[in-house]
Write a protein that holds these residues in place. Structure first.
Motif, PDB file in Angstrom:
ATOM      1  N   VAL A   7      -6.533   3.630  -4.006  1.00 22.57           N
ATOM      2  CA  VAL A   7      -5.388   3.860  -3.112  1.00 22.57           C
ATOM      3  C   VAL A   7      -5.796   4.638  -1.864  1.00 22.57           C
ATOM      4  N   ILE A   8      -6.434   5.786  -2.018  1.00 18.47           N
ATOM      5  CA  ILE A   8      -6.764   6.604  -0.846  1.00 18.47           C
ATOM      6  C   ILE A   8      -7.845   5.941  -0.004  1.00 18.47           C
ATOM      7  N   HIS A   9      -8.747   5.214  -0.642  1.00 17.04           N
ATOM      8  CA  HIS A   9      -9.731   4.442   0.113  1.00 17.04           C
ATOM      9  C   HIS A   9      -9.023   3.443   1.032  1.00 17.04           C
ATOM     10  N   ASP A  10      -8.016   2.750   0.507  1.00 17.37           N
ATOM     11  CA  ASP A  10      -7.290   1.769   1.314  1.00 17.37           C
ATOM     12  C   ASP A  10      -6.498   2.444   2.431  1.00 17.37           C
ATOM     13  N   LEU A  14       0.833  -1.204   0.000  1.00 17.79           N
ATOM     14  CA  LEU A  14       0.000   0.000   0.000  1.00 17.79           C
ATOM     15  C   LEU A  14       0.866   1.252   0.000  1.00 17.79           C
ATOM     16  N   LYS A  15       1.992   1.216   0.711  1.00 12.17           N
ATOM     17  CA  LYS A  15       2.874   2.384   0.719  1.00 12.17           C
ATOM     18  C   LYS A  15       3.434   2.640  -0.675  1.00 12.17           C
ATOM     19  N   ALA A  16       3.782   1.578  -1.394  1.00  8.09           N
ATOM     20  CA  ALA A  16       4.274   1.740  -2.769  1.00  8.09           C
ATOM     21  C   ALA A  16       3.183   2.326  -3.659  1.00  8.09           C
ATOM     22  N   GLN A  17       1.947   1.869  -3.485  1.00  9.05           N
ATOM     23  CA  GLN A  17       0.846   2.415  -4.272  1.00  9.05           C
ATOM     24  C   GLN A  17       0.595   3.877  -3.924  1.00  9.05           C
ATOM     25  N   LEU A  18       0.711   4.210  -2.651  1.00 12.51           N
ATOM     26  CA  LEU A  18       0.504   5.597  -2.241  1.00 12.51           C
ATOM     27  C   LEU A  18       1.583   6.502  -2.839  1.00 12.51           C
ATOM     28  N   LYS A  19       2.812   6.033  -2.880  1.00  9.42           N
ATOM     29  CA  LYS A  19       3.870   6.815  -3.523  1.00  9.42           C
ATOM     30  C   LYS A  19       3.583   6.984  -5.014  1.00  9.42           C
ATOM     31  N   GLY A  20       3.050   5.925  -5.651  1.00  6.54           N
ATOM     32  CA  GLY A  20       2.652   6.046  -7.041  1.00  6.54           C
ATOM     33  C   GLY A  20       1.535   7.059  -7.222  1.00  6.54           C
TER      34      GLY A  20
END
Length: 273
Positions: A171-174, A66-72
């Motif tokens: 992403v932000i939902h998660d 999730l952190k990688a997706q948030l950075k994306g």
């Protein structure tokens, strides 16, 4: 549908040549549609504000995927903000006045409204705004030729932006779920986000229409009605997305709309962009 740990949120170097966009009615010679998308171009200049807010939640995300997706997500939204600001050269070229209006609007939204929200409510509202952007993306990209008779460069910006909104819709939902945002707060945030977003988007559209004689043409209002109920079906999509959002088991990936983004990504992967 639950989070997908292997879902990659990629940053793409898309740089439209906005200096080529000179036509005032650049969206299919449609007065209402041009004003609506000009309003969207203007409001999304504030992506940097959302990036600054969301970056503060990075430390709260412990899951590596999730952190990688948030950075994306942060990379994509920052790229959108850069290109939306550059697109304002077109608004200047066609003589639209927007700087004072936009400055006041940004102050009220980010320095007043968001400043008054609690930390969890803030991320819940942004998650709801992401759901609304996904709705606009599906609404427009479901027809592969939707921007076909429009200015190529401004259309590229919107198609790319909408496609990436679809790609990173969860992403932000998660992140909000990781911060234990519950159902009641999610619903309250969704109502607030819808009123805020659609209200500002439509008010800005009206503001732009008022600067020309487009507001006094019957065809403008006819096109508005078709936008709401017939062609884009804005009202129907709003109701469908609200139904999904209000379900206790809601997750953004539960709505299958990746297929609308795929053709856009295939096109922008070409050497020109």
């Amino acid at each position: 549908m639950r989070p997908q740990p292997d879902r990659v949120i990629a940053t793409r170097p898309v740089r439209p040549a906005f200096e080529r966009a000179e036509k005032r009615l650049w969206f299919r010679d449609d007065r209402f549609g041009t004003a609506f998308f000009n309003a969207y171009l203007l409001l999304l200049c504030d992506e940097f504000e959302f990036v600054a807010i969301v970056r503060r939640y990075l430390a709260d995300v412990s899951d590596p995927a999730l952190k990688a997706q948030l950075k994306g997500w942060l990379g994509q939204e920052a790229a959108h903000g850069v290109q939306h600001r550059k697109a304002c050269v077109h608004l200047d070229r066609v003589g639209l006045r927007y700087r004072g209006y936009h400055k006041v609007l940004s102050f009220v939204v980010f320095r007043v409204l968001f400043a008054l929200m609690s930390r969890r409510l803030r991320i819940a509202v942004i998650a709801a705004l992401e759901h609304l952007n996904t709705m606009l993306g599906e609404m427009c990209l479901r027809k592969v030729d939707y921007f076909g008779d429009s200015d190529a460069e401004l259309s590229l910006l919107l198609r790319w932006h909408f496609a990436e909104e679809i790609e990173h819709r969860a992403v932000i939902h998660d992140v909000a779920e990781a911060l234990r945002v519950g159902y009641v707060m999610r619903v309250l945030a969704g109502g607030l986000a819808y009123l805020l977003y659609t209200g500002i988007l439509m008010a800005t559209t009206v503001w732009l229409l008022l600067q020309n004689f487009d507001w006094c043409r019957p065809s403008t209002y006819w096109r508005l009605l078709r936008f709401a109920f017939v062609d884009e079906r804005f009202v129907q999509y709003s109701l469908a997305y609200a139904r999904d959002y209000l379900a206790p088991s809601f997750h953004p990936l539960g709505r299958d709309c990746d297929r609308y983004a795929a053709p856009v990504f295939a096109q922008i992967a070409s050497p020109r962009h």
